[in-house]
Scaffold this active site. Structure first.
Site, PDB file in Angstrom:
ATOM      1  N   CYS A 177       0.811  -1.224   0.000  1.00 62.51           N
ATOM      2  CA  CYS A 177       0.000   0.000   0.000  1.00 62.51           C
ATOM      3  C   CYS A 177       0.841   1.270   0.000  1.00 62.51           C
ATOM      4  O   CYS A 177       0.366   2.326  -0.404  1.00 62.51           O
ATOM      5  CB  CYS A 177      -0.943   0.018   1.208  1.00 62.51           C
ATOM      6  SG  CYS A 177      -2.139  -1.326   1.201  1.00 62.51           S
TER       7      CYS A 177
ATOM      8  N   GLY B 220       1.111  -4.055   3.443  1.00 69.01           N
ATOM      9  CA  GLY B 220       1.041  -5.505   3.485  1.00 69.01           C
ATOM     10  C   GLY B 220       2.370  -6.126   3.861  1.00 69.01           C
ATOM     11  O   GLY B 220       3.437  -5.663   3.443  1.00 69.01           O
TER      12      GLY B 220
ATOM     13  N   ARG C 298     -22.622  10.524   1.237  1.00 70.15           N
ATOM     14  CA  ARG C 298     -23.219  11.639   1.973  1.00 70.15           C
ATOM     15  C   ARG C 298     -24.445  11.212   2.767  1.00 70.15           C
ATOM     16  O   ARG C 298     -24.834  11.901   3.710  1.00 70.15           O
ATOM     17  CB  ARG C 298     -23.594  12.755   0.988  1.00 70.15           C
ATOM     18  CG  ARG C 298     -22.375  13.395   0.327  1.00 70.15           C
ATOM     19  CD  ARG C 298     -22.762  14.334  -0.788  1.00 70.15           C
ATOM     20  NE  ARG C 298     -21.582  14.972  -1.363  1.00 70.15           N
ATOM     21  CZ  ARG C 298     -21.049  16.098  -0.921  1.00 70.15           C
ATOM     22  NH1 ARG C 298     -21.612  16.726   0.107  1.00 70.15           N
ATOM     23  NH2 ARG C 298     -19.978  16.603  -1.487  1.00 70.15           N
TER      24      ARG C 298
ATOM     25  N   HIS D 120      -9.098   3.900  -1.532  1.00 73.75           N
ATOM     26  CA  HIS D 120      -7.709   3.477  -1.365  1.00 73.75           C
ATOM     27  C   HIS D 120      -7.250   2.719  -2.608  1.00 73.75           C
ATOM     28  O   HIS D 120      -7.235   1.487  -2.625  1.00 73.75           O
ATOM     29  CB  HIS D 120      -7.622   2.600  -0.114  1.00 73.75           C
ATOM     30  CG  HIS D 120      -6.257   2.077   0.207  1.00 73.75           C
ATOM     31  ND1 HIS D 120      -5.087   2.584  -0.326  1.00 73.75           N
ATOM     32  CD2 HIS D 120      -5.870   1.053   1.030  1.00 73.75           C
ATOM     33  CE1 HIS D 120      -4.061   1.915   0.156  1.00 73.75           C
ATOM     34  NE2 HIS D 120      -4.501   0.974   0.975  1.00 73.75           N
TER      35      HIS D 120
ATOM     36  N   SER E 195     -11.245   0.715   4.223  1.00 75.39           N
ATOM     37  CA  SER E 195     -11.051   1.555   3.048  1.00 75.39           C
ATOM     38  C   SER E 195     -11.786   0.970   1.847  1.00 75.39           C
ATOM     39  O   SER E 195     -11.999  -0.235   1.756  1.00 75.39           O
ATOM     40  CB  SER E 195      -9.555   1.672   2.733  1.00 75.39           C
ATOM     41  OG  SER E 195      -8.979   0.391   2.571  1.00 75.39           O
TER      42      SER E 195
ATOM     43  N   GLN F 143      -5.034  -8.939   6.102  1.00 75.41           N
ATOM     44  CA  GLN F 143      -5.143  -7.584   6.645  1.00 75.41           C
ATOM     45  C   GLN F 143      -6.423  -7.428   7.448  1.00 75.41           C
ATOM     46  O   GLN F 143      -6.434  -6.717   8.453  1.00 75.41           O
ATOM     47  CB  GLN F 143      -5.082  -6.561   5.514  1.00 75.41           C
ATOM     48  CG  GLN F 143      -3.726  -6.483   4.853  1.00 75.41           C
ATOM     49  CD  GLN F 143      -3.573  -5.263   3.970  1.00 75.41           C
ATOM     50  OE1 GLN F 143      -4.490  -4.459   3.829  1.00 75.41           O
ATOM     51  NE2 GLN F 143      -2.411  -5.117   3.359  1.00 75.41           N
TER      52      GLN F 143
ATOM     53  N   CYS G  20       0.081   2.024   6.729  1.00 69.66           N
ATOM     54  CA  CYS G  20       0.412   0.618   6.930  1.00 69.66           C
ATOM     55  C   CYS G  20       0.530  -0.063   5.573  1.00 69.66           C
ATOM     56  O   CYS G  20      -0.052   0.392   4.585  1.00 69.66           O
ATOM     57  CB  CYS G  20      -0.624  -0.073   7.801  1.00 69.66           C
ATOM     58  SG  CYS G  20      -2.314   0.030   7.165  1.00 69.66           S
TER      59      CYS G  20
END
Length: 390
Positions: free
Chosen positions: A89, A376, A216, A344, A243, A160, A374
């Site tokens: 990431c 992987g 929203r 993400h 994410s 994760q 963070c």
């Protein structure tokens, strides 16, 4: 002494999975930010020595060196090389570190750092299961066999999602806390979008001009109705507090203060400090905590000196644990929302965070900003930017 300054930073709007960018090839999307970067800075691509690009799923349309292919797709001179970096990431944040190191060392004078990921077209995990074996051999499996959260029989034994649940348990975050954090991410992102806070950093992709992941109409109550994503029995992490799977690209132009003066460009920020750490690969997501500590120690700064933080919202427990351990002012962390709302796009996220943070520093006159994420396998980058002349 040579330094590394950023003279341009641009990103595409972030698209939802199967959203506005679903028909755009990753190489073409990467070329879009290269073209915009050259146009906005006025730098002739002939002056660019290298392109460092981050990408995680380097298979299919994202294989065979996205960084180089983006140069060709942008129509830039063929003598400009490109490379593609995988630090999971943090790939494009690592690309920025590599670009800064290159200009400081004198290996290059002008380097593009960026990243791309079109997760709609190249889904996460696409590079596994190609009948070529798995990324982990027996020695890694034997090392972590018996550790809670590690599945030695899985193709990818580290999860994760499991790491996020382990973090929530360790820091005692309940479901309500995570849902509230997720709601606030959308609320802050919507307010920032309405106030035009992202306008200066975004280059349109055709008629697509604004991040489309912001929900929203979400509420804490709606988030509370989602099922746990990784632990059906006792889990607290849901799709809503994780994410979003997304598509996007971002790029920054890195040079030295001296070359910037020669080009007639005012630096947006200096790369003050750049670090990377390894962390427990099973929990996997705790790295931003030691990475931040290492960056502050090396910089000689204190957490209170930093005007804004971008802590990637891979999962809500990550920034919440980071806040608990660093003692940072919560109001300074992700004030414009984060990956839970904005998305993400893996290999692009590091450059996206840097672009957003640097533009915020410019808009608010902040002297220092810090980003961390963070990664992987249990890693994390941290970068401190300094606004020159602040």
């Amino acid at each position: 002494m040579r330094d590394a300054v950023i003279v341009g930073a641009v990103r595409t709007p972030v698209g939802r999975r199967k959203g506005a960018l679903k028909d755009v090839h990753p190489v073409d999307l990467a070329a879009t930010v290269l073209t915009a970067l050259a146009e906005r800075t006025g730098v002739d691509p002939e002056r660019i020595d290298d392109v460092q690009f981050g990408c995680v799923s380097q298979v299919g349309e994202q294989s065979w060196n996205v960084g180089r292919n983006a140069v060709l797709a942008a129509g830039w001179p063929e003598h400009i090389p490109g490379t593609t970096i995988d630090r999971q990431c943090g790939s494009s944040q690592q690309a920025l570190h590599a670009a800064a190191a290159a200009v400081i060392a004198g290996h290059s004078d002008v380097v593009v750092a960026g990243g791309v990921e079109v997760m709609t077209r190249v889904p996460m995990g696409s590079s596994v299961g190609q009948d070529l074996g798995t990324p982990y051999g027996t020695k890694v499996r034997d090392r972590y066999r018996g550790v809670q959260g590690f599945d030695p029989d899985a193709a990818i034994p580290f999860s994760q999602g499991v790491g996020a649940e382990l973090m929530a348990r360790q820091w005692e975050f309940d479901r309500a806390t995570l849902d509230e954090f997720a709601f606030r991410s959308h609320e802050k992102a919507a307010a920032a979008q309405d106030a035009g806070r992202f306008t200066a950093e975004i280059t349109p992709v055709g008629e697509f001009t604004a991040d489309e992941g912001i929900r929203r109409d979400t509420t804490v109550e709606k988030l509370g109705g989602l099922k746990p994503a990784f632990d059906p029995e006792n889990g607290v992490v849901t799709a809503g507090s994780a994410s979003q799977i997304s598509d996007g690209a971002a790029a920054l132009l890195v040079t030295t203060s001296e070359v910037a003066r020669q080009l007639g460009l005012a630096p947006l920020a200096r790369v003050h400090t750049a670090v990377v750490v390894g962390s427990d690969p099973v929990t996997m997501l705790t790295g931003p905590i030691p990475a931040t500590a290492k960056a502050l120690e090396r910089s000689g700064l204190k957490v209170g000196d930093i005007g804004a933080f971008e802590v990637n919202e891979a999962f809500a427990p990550v920034p919440l644990a980071w806040l608990a351990e660093t003692g940072a002012d919560a109001a300074r962390m992700n004030p414009l929302g984060g990956a839970i709302a904005l998305g993400h796009p893996l290999g692009a996220s590091g450059a996206r965070l840097a672009t957003t943070l640097i533009h915020q520093m410019q808009a608010e006159g902040l002297q220092y900003g810090l980003q961390t994420m963070c990664e992987g396998g249990g890693m994390a980058n941290a970068t401190i930017f300094e606004k020159l002349g602040a």
